[in-house]
Design a protein around this motif. Sequence first.
Motif, PDB file in Angstrom:
ATOM      1  N   GLN A  72       0.853  -1.193   0.000  1.00  9.63           N
ATOM      2  CA  GLN A  72       0.000   0.000   0.000  1.00  9.63           C
ATOM      3  C   GLN A  72       0.889   1.242   0.000  1.00  9.63           C
ATOM      4  O   GLN A  72       1.917   1.274   0.671  1.00  9.63           O
TER       5      GLN A  72
ATOM      6  N   TYR B  95      -6.953  10.686  -0.441  1.00 12.26           N
ATOM      7  CA  TYR B  95      -6.138   9.523  -0.832  1.00 12.26           C
ATOM      8  C   TYR B  95      -7.020   8.277  -0.983  1.00 12.26           C
ATOM      9  O   TYR B  95      -6.804   7.457  -1.876  1.00 12.26           O
ATOM     10  N   ALA B  99      -7.440   6.156  -4.297  1.00 15.46           N
ATOM     11  CA  ALA B  99      -7.081   4.736  -4.322  1.00 15.46           C
ATOM     12  C   ALA B  99      -8.320   3.847  -4.387  1.00 15.46           C
ATOM     13  O   ALA B  99      -8.197   2.627  -4.376  1.00 15.46           O
ATOM     14  N   ILE B 217      -2.136  -0.904  -3.608  1.00 11.62           N
ATOM     15  CA  ILE B 217      -3.119   0.142  -3.303  1.00 11.62           C
ATOM     16  C   ILE B 217      -2.384   1.475  -3.379  1.00 11.62           C
ATOM     17  O   ILE B 217      -1.476   1.735  -2.584  1.00 11.62           O
ATOM     18  N   THR B 218      -2.767   2.296  -4.327  1.00  9.24           N
ATOM     19  CA  THR B 218      -2.091   3.588  -4.450  1.00  9.24           C
ATOM     20  C   THR B 218      -3.008   4.580  -5.150  1.00  9.24           C
ATOM     21  O   THR B 218      -3.908   4.190  -5.897  1.00  9.24           O
ATOM     22  N   SER B 219      -2.763   5.854  -4.915  1.00  8.27           N
ATOM     23  CA  SER B 219      -3.468   6.896  -5.667  1.00  8.27           C
ATOM     24  C   SER B 219      -2.496   7.598  -6.614  1.00  8.27           C
ATOM     25  O   SER B 219      -2.836   8.593  -7.232  1.00  8.27           O
TER      26      SER B 219
END
Lengths: 254, 358
Positions: A72, B95, B99, B217-219
Amino acid sequence: MEDIKKAEYLAYKKTEVLTDKVLHYCPGCGHGTIHRLVAEVIEELDLQHKTIGIAPVGCSVLAYEYFNVDFQEAAHGRAPALATAISRLYPDHAVFTYQGDGDLAAIGTAETIHACNRGENIVIVFVNNGIYGMTGGQMAPTTLENMKSSTSPYGRDVKMMGSPMKMSELVANLPGTHYVTRQAVHKPGHVRKTKRALKKAFQYQQEKKGTQLVEIVSNCNSGWKMTPNKSNQWMEENMFPFFPLGDIKTPDDK
Amino acid sequence: MKKELRLMKGNEAVGEAAIRVGADGYFGYPITTQSEVLEYLMSEKPHERTGMVVLQAESEVAAINMVYGAAGAGKMAITSSSSPGISLKQEGISYMAGAELPCVILNVVRGGPGLGTIQPGQADYFQAVKGGGHGDYKLITLAPSSVQEMYDFTILGFELAFKYRNPVMLLSDGAIGQMMEKVELTEQKERRTTEEIVKQCPWATTGKPKSRDHNIITSLELQSDKQEELNHKLQRKYKQVEEDEVRYETIQCEDAEYLIIAFGTSARIAQKAVKEAREQGIKMGLLRPITLFPFPKKKIMEMTQQVKGMLSVEMNAGQMVEDIRLAVNGKVPVEHFGRLGGNMPSSEEIIEQVRKHF
């Protein structure tokens, strides 16, 4: 050529816990070595299937591209908060954060200290190169006295800018931390020591011993505006006296 | 089956609903108008009832980022705060929207700006329905107007959050959070097993088996074209939400000549105003948006065929009224009546405003 590929000649094999993506780090930077060590430890402890990593904001913001484990990406400084929830909700998983000095020691100070104080069962890999690398070499909380950066162009004046922070010593004072150590990766001997430290940290985490923090004092040849070799020499002469290498807190101290 | 009824505060109802819906984690920080959520959960020992994790974070910033971590791992997580604390959470909320992470965020709104007051308010309407943090994003925003709805919308919030992989905001206020009413409780649902989570959320960071690639998991997306496409994807999702999830309640609108539009506490008072106005011979009706985003634009537009004017009653200086005017597009006069600083409108004031304007 095919002969060389035989198993008995194999001297080194890249761990499968790293992807095949080409690292974006500057030549001479320590991040690549540290990534490899963390990945090798995850492989050797057979944790790939239950590792959840948290990437920071900073040079290693794209760490999730390189580690072949679930990952993450956190907001700047918040990795220990993410890790707190993940490790509490997946108590058997190997949960680690990978953070730089700006992320961990400036904007994320509260999250770092409180995660350590609660003794969250996580590994924090803290890469300290005394500068904000990604944004272009600004002063970090760990920038040394008189050290030049783009926001301390005449050197860090501690009267005006405060003194560099020793985060590892600070969190070692908290009851929640179990193992706190400071290492380096600029020479083979140090690389081996760092790997041993990381392995211990992940083992302790799997034994649910609380917060494990491995600080790695590293270089930033681009930000320090030096050749890689010169930056390593400068690191030994200037960083190590202020950030001495070795264990700061071990389970035996308790 | 016999109904299970309990007298509860609005804030407590949210805590109980979180336990009963099978939430995995609550992460919060004390702030007045909503501290009872955390207090209630701590006293209920949900770790014993369902295994739910409840943690008092070091700040609202940390709390929302704990929710991020939990949601990124496919868990059902909730946080709550009141206005100043919700401002602090905006970084994490943005965020999470970027995401595409599901969660429920309760805002028990108090009067602002700044420290403002601890009395109820609705001045966080813009913040809730227009995004709130940086970037182009929307929160599905539900506006409870009773303790029962605090309970029900917590459950509905989780359903919508996971359906759309989007944060859901419950925009409540200090009055609804603090008052006690009878609540009909639902049955305890089992928390999902890891296998169920993996099936429901194949994108989540649950630990990488050999059979799949690593989940991220990222934006973050640095390439402009890809980032633009991600933004378009979000916009398509919000469009879909606007198509499918509009919820509202109409009260005595069938023959209404004047329409009050109000949500939350204001809607409760407006309902009384409708009754009193009709006793005085004024044909007033109430439209109560339940979803503030998606906003019931079509219904409001439809009402322009029938009414002589609309009055938006809010505990702010005029926020929802802007969305009503956009929906109405000049077809009928739209006025605003608001009380500020933690004050609430009275039914007399509402009737007086209708008399004055129309």
